[in-house]
Scaffold this motif. Structure first.
Motif, PDB file in Angstrom:
ATOM      1  N   GLU A  45       0.726  -1.050  -0.028  1.00  0.00           N
ATOM      2  CA  GLU A  45       0.215  -0.105  -0.128  1.00  0.00           C
ATOM      3  C   GLU A  45       0.882   1.218  -0.049  1.00  0.00           C
ATOM      4  O   GLU A  45       0.452   2.104  -0.483  1.00  0.00           O
ATOM      5  N   VAL A  46       2.047   1.295   0.602  1.00  0.00           N
ATOM      6  CA  VAL A  46       2.999   2.279   0.672  1.00  0.00           C
ATOM      7  C   VAL A  46       3.475   2.688  -0.560  1.00  0.00           C
ATOM      8  O   VAL A  46       3.589   3.560  -1.162  1.00  0.00           O
ATOM      9  N   LYS A  48       2.041   1.819  -3.462  1.00  0.00           N
ATOM     10  CA  LYS A  48       1.181   2.083  -4.481  1.00  0.00           C
ATOM     11  C   LYS A  48       0.771   3.548  -4.225  1.00  0.00           C
ATOM     12  O   LYS A  48       0.610   4.437  -5.219  1.00  0.00           O
ATOM     13  N   GLN A  49       0.322   4.102  -2.813  1.00  0.00           N
ATOM     14  CA  GLN A  49       0.013   5.290  -2.622  1.00  0.00           C
ATOM     15  C   GLN A  49       1.171   6.489  -3.021  1.00  0.00           C
ATOM     16  O   GLN A  49       0.775   7.702  -3.238  1.00  0.00           O
ATOM     17  N   HIS A  50       2.327   5.974  -2.702  1.00  0.00           N
ATOM     18  CA  HIS A  50       3.475   7.187  -2.755  1.00  0.00           C
ATOM     19  C   HIS A  50       4.109   6.960  -4.005  1.00  0.00           C
ATOM     20  O   HIS A  50       5.118   7.521  -4.192  1.00  0.00           O
ATOM     21  N   HIS A  51       3.799   5.987  -4.871  1.00  0.00           N
ATOM     22  CA  HIS A  51       4.390   5.771  -6.269  1.00  0.00           C
ATOM     23  C   HIS A  51       5.667   5.427  -6.239  1.00  0.00           C
ATOM     24  O   HIS A  51       6.728   6.000  -6.763  1.00  0.00           O
TER      25      HIS A  51
END
Length: 288
Positions: A45-46, A48-51
């Motif tokens: 998730e990290v 994904k969210q922060h690219h």
């Protein structure tokens, strides 16, 4: 990968431990984990969210977990007290990417936090099979170990793994005998198909082996097999020796650094007072 562990006097027969996993990207942890970073931070998730890429996500996950590490230390201290001092070790399993932990701000905060509460020893695991294939690989591993030792200033144990496949005695000999390592390089250079044994790389490896000869004297080392369990008793004995070194050397070094920081702050304060007085005098003259 590297691991930091704090503990008292481990018993080779039946050590009692408390395990932490700080690798957010691992899929399988083959031991019982008491505190797991994956329960707090979702690595994917990290990313994904922060690219972020894999390494960036690992470092960001460590940074996020680091903000709660004071709570982790509180739990560890409580567990140590609950066991009335009979807790033999605390195993902290860090990410295999050395730079993500050793050379990051979060890694420094966590390792110094552990060292402020427990006798702390770094463990660097080396693959015997790969080192046997090339002295250059062995030298690269020793450079990693050197960077860890001087970055953290903590006692370091180099653990040669997979001794069930390749015995580690020849690696110990390379560390203790400069000429033996040079002979290994000569044997590798005799293989004309190996381009890494000649030219700049080969010359660099020879030079580094001379430089690191002094570094080896500060190392503790042993051989183990993670598969068969061979050498585990020797590992605990080596960690115990390194933990005693922590008490004698690291604490004194830490005290010296604290005194040095205090002296710097006093010097800065004195300099500020002098400048204030100088400015006050100049302002008084200008007002006249």
């Amino acid at each position: 990968g590297g691991g930091g562990g704090g503990g008292g006097n481990p018993s080779p027969t039946d050590p009692r431990g408390y395990c932490l996993n700080l690798d957010p990207a691992t899929l399988l942890v083959p031991y019982g984990v008491s505190i797991d970073i994956r329960d707090t931070v979702d690595y994917k998730e990290v990313m994904k969210q922060h690219h972020l890429g894999p390494n960036g996500a690992i470092m960001t996950s460590l940074n996020l977990f680091c903000t709660k590490f004071d709570q982790v230390l509180g739990i560890l201290e409580q567990r140590a007290d609950d066991h009335d001092g009979s807790l033999d070790y605390i195993l902290v399993d860090t990410p295999g990417q050395i730079e993500a932990f050793t050379w990051s701000a979060s890694g420094t905060i966590m390792s110094e936090g552990l060292a402020s509460s427990f006798p702390t020893v770094l463990t660097f695991v080396v693959d015997c099979v790969r080192c046997a294939a090339s002295p250059n690989t062995f030298m690269s591993n020793m450079l990693y170990a050197c960077s860890m030792l001087y970055r953290t200033r903590l006692p370091l144990v180099v653990v040669f793994n997979k001794i069930d496949v390749v015995p580690h005695q020849f690696l110990m000999e390379w560390m203790q005998d400069y000429d033996a390592f040079q002979d290994a390089l000569d044997d590798m250079q005799a293989n004309k198909d190996d381009s890494s044994s000649s030219g700049f790389y080969g010359s660099l490896t020879r030079s580094l082996s001379l430089v690191l000869d002094e570094f080896y004297r500060q190392l503790h080392s042993c051989g183990v097999s993670a598969v068969t369990g061979d050498g585990i008793d020797d590992f605990w004995k080596t960690v115990d020796v390194a933990a005693k070194e922590f008490e004698t050397d690291y604490l004194q070094d830490l005290q010296n650094r604290i005194e040095e920081q205090k002296a710097k702050k006093k010097a800065i304060a004195r300099d500020g007072v002098r400048r204030l007085r100088k400015d006050t005098v100049m302002n008084a003259k200008q007002s006249e």
